[in-house]
Design a protein around this motif. Sequence first.
Motif, PDB file in Angstrom:
ATOM      1  N   PHE A 177       0.831  -1.205   0.000  1.00  0.00           N
ATOM      2  CA  PHE A 177       0.000   0.000   0.000  1.00  0.00           C
ATOM      3  C   PHE A 177       0.866   1.255   0.000  1.00  0.00           C
ATOM      4  CE2 PHE A 177      -3.582  -2.459   2.285  1.00  0.00           C
ATOM      5  CZ  PHE A 177      -4.081  -2.891   1.071  1.00  0.00           C
ATOM      6  N   ALA A 178       1.955   1.241   0.770  1.00  0.00           N
ATOM      7  CA  ALA A 178       2.819   2.418   0.833  1.00  0.00           C
ATOM      8  C   ALA A 178       3.576   2.618  -0.475  1.00  0.00           C
ATOM      9  CB  ALA A 178       3.799   2.273   1.986  1.00  0.00           C
ATOM     10  N   ASN A 179       3.991   1.534  -1.108  1.00  0.00           N
ATOM     11  CA  ASN A 179       4.757   1.630  -2.347  1.00  0.00           C
ATOM     12  C   ASN A 179       3.887   2.063  -3.522  1.00  0.00           C
ATOM     13  OD1 ASN A 179       6.975   1.458  -4.025  1.00  0.00           O
ATOM     14  ND2 ASN A 179       6.680  -0.706  -4.448  1.00  0.00           N
ATOM     15  N   LYS A 180       2.688   1.525  -3.611  1.00  0.00           N
ATOM     16  CA  LYS A 180       1.794   1.847  -4.723  1.00  0.00           C
ATOM     17  C   LYS A 180       1.061   3.162  -4.521  1.00  0.00           C
ATOM     18  CE  LYS A 180       2.415  -1.982  -7.008  1.00  0.00           C
ATOM     19  NZ  LYS A 180       3.018  -2.046  -8.297  1.00  0.00           N
ATOM     20  N   GLY A 181       1.006   3.642  -3.283  1.00  0.00           N
ATOM     21  CA  GLY A 181       0.311   4.888  -3.014  1.00  0.00           C
ATOM     22  C   GLY A 181      -1.190   4.773  -3.167  1.00  0.00           C
ATOM     23  N   LEU A 182      -1.751   3.652  -2.759  1.00  0.00           N
ATOM     24  CA  LEU A 182      -3.192   3.450  -2.872  1.00  0.00           C
ATOM     25  C   LEU A 182      -3.909   4.328  -1.852  1.00  0.00           C
ATOM     26  CD1 LEU A 182      -3.244  -0.417  -3.273  1.00  0.00           C
ATOM     27  CD2 LEU A 182      -3.391   1.301  -5.059  1.00  0.00           C
ATOM     28  N   ASP A 183      -4.791   5.184  -2.344  1.00  0.00           N
ATOM     29  CA  ASP A 183      -5.504   6.108  -1.473  1.00  0.00           C
ATOM     30  C   ASP A 183      -6.970   5.720  -1.357  1.00  0.00           C
ATOM     31  OD1 ASP A 183      -3.257   7.632  -1.033  1.00  0.00           O
ATOM     32  OD2 ASP A 183      -3.623   8.926  -2.748  1.00  0.00           O
ATOM     33  N   SER A 184      -7.210   4.542  -0.855  1.00  0.00           N
ATOM     34  CA  SER A 184      -8.594   4.122  -0.653  1.00  0.00           C
ATOM     35  C   SER A 184      -8.884   4.048   0.841  1.00  0.00           C
ATOM     36  CB  SER A 184      -8.834   2.762  -1.310  1.00  0.00           C
ATOM     37  OG  SER A 184      -8.100   1.764  -0.644  1.00  0.00           O
ATOM     38  N   THR A 185     -10.138   3.938   1.167  1.00  0.00           N
ATOM     39  CA  THR A 185     -10.554   3.832   2.563  1.00  0.00           C
ATOM     40  C   THR A 185     -10.048   2.536   3.177  1.00  0.00           C
ATOM     41  OG1 THR A 185     -12.530   5.049   1.949  1.00  0.00           O
ATOM     42  CG2 THR A 185     -12.533   3.997   4.099  1.00  0.00           C
ATOM     43  N   PHE A 186     -10.067   1.457   2.385  1.00  0.00           N
ATOM     44  CA  PHE A 186      -9.613   0.166   2.887  1.00  0.00           C
ATOM     45  C   PHE A 186      -8.124   0.204   3.224  1.00  0.00           C
ATOM     46  CE2 PHE A 186      -7.596  -3.940   1.994  1.00  0.00           C
ATOM     47  CZ  PHE A 186      -8.175  -4.691   3.005  1.00  0.00           C
ATOM     48  N   SER A 187      -7.309   0.775   2.344  1.00  0.00           N
ATOM     49  CA  SER A 187      -5.871   0.794   2.605  1.00  0.00           C
ATOM     50  C   SER A 187      -5.549   1.649   3.827  1.00  0.00           C
ATOM     51  CB  SER A 187      -5.104   1.287   1.382  1.00  0.00           C
ATOM     52  OG  SER A 187      -5.457   2.607   1.065  1.00  0.00           O
ATOM     53  N   PHE A 188      -6.245   2.778   3.990  1.00  0.00           N
ATOM     54  CA  PHE A 188      -6.027   3.608   5.167  1.00  0.00           C
ATOM     55  C   PHE A 188      -6.420   2.869   6.444  1.00  0.00           C
ATOM     56  CE2 PHE A 188      -7.525   6.720   8.293  1.00  0.00           C
ATOM     57  CZ  PHE A 188      -6.350   7.433   8.476  1.00  0.00           C
ATOM     58  N   ALA A 189      -7.554   2.189   6.430  1.00  0.00           N
ATOM     59  CA  ALA A 189      -8.006   1.444   7.603  1.00  0.00           C
ATOM     60  C   ALA A 189      -7.055   0.272   7.900  1.00  0.00           C
ATOM     61  CB  ALA A 189      -9.423   0.930   7.385  1.00  0.00           C
ATOM     62  N   PHE A 190      -6.577  -0.395   6.861  1.00  0.00           N
ATOM     63  CA  PHE A 190      -5.672  -1.525   7.059  1.00  0.00           C
ATOM     64  C   PHE A 190      -4.349  -1.066   7.663  1.00  0.00           C
ATOM     65  CE2 PHE A 190      -2.538  -4.661   5.855  1.00  0.00           C
ATOM     66  CZ  PHE A 190      -3.181  -5.838   6.155  1.00  0.00           C
ATOM     67  N   VAL A 191      -3.772  -0.003   7.112  1.00  0.00           N
ATOM     68  CA  VAL A 191      -2.495   0.505   7.626  1.00  0.00           C
ATOM     69  C   VAL A 191      -2.675   1.050   9.039  1.00  0.00           C
ATOM     70  CG1 VAL A 191      -0.702   2.245   7.269  1.00  0.00           C
ATOM     71  CG2 VAL A 191      -1.555   0.925   5.331  1.00  0.00           C
ATOM     72  N   SER A 192      -3.782   1.700   9.321  1.00  0.00           N
ATOM     73  CA  SER A 192      -4.050   2.192  10.677  1.00  0.00           C
ATOM     74  C   SER A 192      -4.174   1.033  11.665  1.00  0.00           C
ATOM     75  CB  SER A 192      -5.320   3.023  10.709  1.00  0.00           C
ATOM     76  OG  SER A 192      -5.198   4.149   9.896  1.00  0.00           O
ATOM     77  N   GLY A 193      -4.857  -0.021  11.269  1.00  0.00           N
ATOM     78  CA  GLY A 193      -4.970  -1.207  12.127  1.00  0.00           C
ATOM     79  C   GLY A 193      -3.638  -1.887  12.351  1.00  0.00           C
ATOM     80  N   PHE A 194      -2.814  -1.935  11.313  1.00  0.00           N
ATOM     81  CA  PHE A 194      -1.491  -2.546  11.455  1.00  0.00           C
ATOM     82  C   PHE A 194      -0.612  -1.717  12.390  1.00  0.00           C
ATOM     83  CE2 PHE A 194       2.880  -3.317   9.960  1.00  0.00           C
ATOM     84  CZ  PHE A 194       2.954  -4.671  10.225  1.00  0.00           C
ATOM     85  N   LEU A 195      -0.679  -0.398  12.274  1.00  0.00           N
ATOM     86  CA  LEU A 195       0.095   0.455  13.174  1.00  0.00           C
ATOM     87  C   LEU A 195      -0.383   0.321  14.620  1.00  0.00           C
ATOM     88  CD1 LEU A 195       0.549   3.662  11.018  1.00  0.00           C
ATOM     89  CD2 LEU A 195       2.250   1.910  11.566  1.00  0.00           C
ATOM     90  N   LEU A 196      -1.686   0.137  14.811  1.00  0.00           N
ATOM     91  CA  LEU A 196      -2.213  -0.108  16.153  1.00  0.00           C
ATOM     92  C   LEU A 196      -1.693  -1.432  16.697  1.00  0.00           C
ATOM     93  CD1 LEU A 196      -4.149   0.838  18.412  1.00  0.00           C
ATOM     94  CD2 LEU A 196      -5.911  -0.513  17.285  1.00  0.00           C
ATOM     95  N   LEU A 197      -1.641  -2.458  15.846  1.00  0.00           N
ATOM     96  CA  LEU A 197      -1.072  -3.748  16.252  1.00  0.00           C
ATOM     97  C   LEU A 197       0.390  -3.603  16.655  1.00  0.00           C
ATOM     98  CD1 LEU A 197      -1.300  -6.924  16.365  1.00  0.00           C
ATOM     99  CD2 LEU A 197      -0.372  -6.864  14.046  1.00  0.00           C
ATOM    100  N   LEU A 198       1.164  -2.845  15.899  1.00  0.00           N
ATOM    101  CA  LEU A 198       2.567  -2.604  16.249  1.00  0.00           C
ATOM    102  C   LEU A 198       2.697  -1.878  17.576  1.00  0.00           C
ATOM    103  CD1 LEU A 198       4.245  -1.519  12.910  1.00  0.00           C
ATOM    104  CD2 LEU A 198       4.605  -3.619  14.177  1.00  0.00           C
TER     105      LEU A 198
END
Length: 126
Positions: free
Chosen positions: A23-44
């Motif tokens: 997602f970070a490399n492709k620069g996908l700006d969708s709601t799903f990618s933002f929610a997924f990356v936010s959830g992953f950062l919360l997991l970290l």
Amino acid sequence: MKNIAGIMYYSLFFIGLIFTLIFANKGLDSTFSFAFVSGFLLLLFLSCIYFIIKILLNIKSLTLNQWARRMLRFLLLASSFSMVCCGLNLVLHRPDPFDVSRLGGPIGTALTITFWDLMFLKKAEK
């Protein structure tokens, strides 16, 4: 059962890491990618908090001799890493090589090296 949970956690972690990097490399700006990356950062973040609490609970079981050896090791590592960092800043001609704000990396690295094994101690090894 505990090994299965650990295997599941680490496999989900690496799958999440791969998708986050995509997602970070492709620069996908969708709601799903933002929610997924936010959830992953919360997991970290929650994983880091868990490991810090586990280390602090295991520090209580150290003897005074073990504690003194670890603190000596920390001081030696932190001072040597700081000297290398300042030396590299002098060699690379960076402005103000003795800036206090540049000591976070060497001190954090020394803390990690010194107390890393406390995260993996079992009750029988304490």
